[in-house]
Design an enzyme around this catalytic site. Structure first.
Site: not given
Length: 418
Positions: A162, A189, A291, A318, A322
């Protein structure tokens, strides 16, 4: 490398200000024709990168202990040739400012480090080519951008980030003529776009949002200065909310119940896990909240329940891969996780065997702040000691995280060997 260890964390804290909101306040204040005061500041590496970048574009920013005075009246005036903007490892700084830096004809060198330029920039490149805006990779950590942004139609895939939409939403109101952003596919998102729209509205910018399929932006708008306080960050509070959910006792202050932050979803996720009583697999959709997936994975693993966290492939682009890092490190602590292409399977193996706890287990933060903080909370449910590398990587988003960890009863000390 240091040993980290904790039994249960006990105490009181106020999470740092929302990095997502603060990035946006700094940028829009720097575009306003007046002086804005932004309170509740944390000078993480990412926020420092955005402050320095807006200064390069002409904004006057005065840093105080816990607030900023931002004067945007000189922004884009008297720009020097060959401006260099160092984004460090901040994807928000890079993607928000990439189009904004050329609302006036300009030549900008964007620099970064780590995996920053391995993260996608294609949505901008495809649109810029249509409008004859030049860009070139100087090397793996530098992109040279030259030209001026044009009003018009911009098409963005909704499943990458986004941040591309936010960058255009900041920039297009300043141009001559109406613009439109068309979203291809489902926008993931979307909560981050909501934060951007709320911020723009506070500073006097009008955007028409047609159900997240398209955004219509009138040109020749003016940003209006204002005074605002940055709310606490749910993505950072998530670590301590999960700590409480697995046995700690921490009073967490300053969280807004009315927050637009998508990572507030961690509260619902914790509740879903706690209330799940079926032997079937609980499915949690992580597409809107990348996140918090590492710390959510810890909560899921500790629960002992069969859980699959789906739609999380974006975690691979990321600061680290991740998704892989989360599975790899929690598995070293004897939790049952399986890495899939787009999901994490948790507690799915009937024949899963726990290895005997070693006195010291060596883990890696993968140079990723959110992995390091996840491991810190995981130490509360591991009997042995954890040897962790690169503790400093938390400075990217939560500079005093380890001080807070110590204040709550956590321990950090040198490893003297076996």
């Amino acid at each position: 490398m240091k040993i980290i260890k904790a039994d249960k964390l006990v105490g009181e804290l106020s999470p740092p200000p929302s990095k997502s909101v603060l990035h946006r306040y700094i940028i829009v204040s720097s575009l306003a024709k007046g002086i804005s005061k932004i309170e509740n500041i944390s000078f993480s590496e990412d926020i420092i990168a955005t402050i320095q970048a807006m200064k390069k574009l002409g904004a006057k920013i005065e840093q105080k202990d816990n607030y900023l005075l931002i004067d945007g009246r000189e922004t884009f005036k008297n720009l020097n040739e060959n401006i260099v903007i160092d984004c460090n490892e901040s994807g928000s700084t890079l993607r928000f400012l990439f189009p904004l830096s050329i609302v006036k004809e300009n030549k900008i060198l964007f620099k970064g480090r780590g995996k920053l330029f391995k993260r996608p920039m294609t949505p901008y490149f495809e649109n810029f080519e249509k409008y004859k805006i030049k860009y070139s990779h100087v090397d793996e950590n530098e992109i040279l951008l030259e030209g001026d942004l044009k009003a018009g139609i911009y098409e963005i895939d909704g499943n990458i980030s986004s941040q591309f939409i936010t960058g255009l939403l900041f920039s297009l109101p300043l141009l001559d003529g109406e613009s439109k952003i068309i979203i291809n596919g489902k926008l993931e998102s979307s909560n981050y776009v909501d934060i951007s729209l709320d911020c723009l509205s506070k500073f006097g910018i009008k955007i028409i949002n047609n159900s997240y399929h398209e955004f219509i932006i009138e040109g020749n708008q003016s940003y209006r200065a204002g005074n605002y306080r940055t709310e606490a960050d749910y993505s950072q509070a998530a670590f301590f909310l999960v700590a409480n959910a697995i046995g700690s006792n921490i009073k967490i202050n300053d969280l807004s119940e009315n927050s637009l932050q998508g990572d507030k979803k961690i509260i619902d996720f914790i509740s879903e896990i706690d209330n799940w009583s079926s032997k079937d697999t609980l499915i949690l959709d992580g597409s809107e909240t990348p996140d918090i997936i590492p710390i959510l994975s810890l909560k899921a693993a500790v629960s002992g329940k069969k859980i699959e966290i789906i739609n999380v492939e974006r975690l691979r682009i990321k600061e680290s891969d991740r998704l892989k890092a989360t599975v790899e490190e929690l598995s070293k602590l004897n939790f049952d996780l399986i890495e899939k292409k787009n999901s994490i399977l948790i507690n799915s193996r009937e024949d899963f065997k726990v290895n005997k706890n070693e006195k010291v287990v060596s883990l890696s933060a993968h140079s990723d702040h959110r992995i390091a903080m996840m491991i810190a909370i995981a130490s509360t449910c591991y009997d042995g000691e954890i040897l962790l590398d690169n503790l400093d990587c938390v400075k990217k988003s939560y500079p005093n995280f380890w001080e807070v960890f110590l204040s709550l009863g956590g321990k950090i000390y040198e490893y003297l060997g076996k």
